[in-house]
Design an enzyme around this catalytic site. Sequence first.
Site, short mmCIF file in Angstrom:
data_model
loop_
_atom_site.label_atom_id
_atom_site.label_comp_id
_atom_site.label_asym_id
_atom_site.label_seq_id
_atom_site.Cartn_x
_atom_site.Cartn_y
_atom_site.Cartn_z
N LYS A 73 39.36 46.53 27.76
CA LYS A 73 40.40 45.62 28.26
C LYS A 73 41.55 45.52 27.25
O LYS A 73 42.72 45.63 27.62
CB LYS A 73 39.82 44.23 28.53
CG LYS A 73 40.82 43.27 29.14
CD LYS A 73 40.23 41.89 29.34
CE LYS A 73 40.18 41.12 28.04
NZ LYS A 73 39.81 39.70 28.23
N ASP A 125 40.75 41.06 33.43
CA ASP A 125 40.10 39.90 32.82
C ASP A 125 39.52 39.03 33.95
O ASP A 125 39.47 39.45 35.11
CB ASP A 125 41.08 39.12 31.95
CG ASP A 125 42.18 38.45 32.77
OD1 ASP A 125 42.26 38.68 34.00
OD2 ASP A 125 42.96 37.68 32.18
#
Length: 217
Positions: free
Chosen positions: A127, A145
């Site tokens: 991420k 997320d």
Amino acid sequence: MAKLPAPLPYAAQRAIFERFREGEPEPVGELEHVNAYTLVVAVALSAQATDAGVNKATRTLFAVADTPEKMLELGLEGVTEHIKSIGLYRNKAKNVIALSRILVEEYNGQVPSSRAALQSLPGVGRKTANVVLQMWFGHPAQAVDTHIFRVGNRTRIAPGKDVDAVERAIEDNVPVEYQSHSHHWLILHGRYICVARKPKCGACPIADLCPYEEKTE
């Protein structure tokens, strides 16, 4: 396990992202940074922390250490002192020092532009790597997320059983002309409109296009 619903059709995807673009033509991330290195550090620090909390800590940190060389000069104790208001700060401080050392020793102090190289840095997962690739290097990488995971599934823009599946669904289903900004549009939508407990459907610009059944007033 229940079968996931199909993603929204192409026409609906286009309509949704066109509205996002009309509302915010050039969305930007909320983490403060001055270069690629400070972006890497800020995103790594943001795990299990709010952007506002990270920004408060990094304003003083980046004022004295905005390169990996300066961060190493500051040292572990100095970094720890600056970020102690952030959750998991002790481990994060160790990661900041470790990744800074690797950047100096292996990359001449420069942040690499490949996902594999970024993910090799301590404290940098997929991420974080995707955020850096998208925000700094302009790659259409999709960092998923909790906000994007929720929005992707609620709206059926990008349904998926985990963050990797949602990432692939965004890449496969969001029209290419919106890919470069889709991360920020979706995260902002999830942070301020399509919130977890009680989505603000009455203020949602895509409410009529969203198939979420438990809409609020």
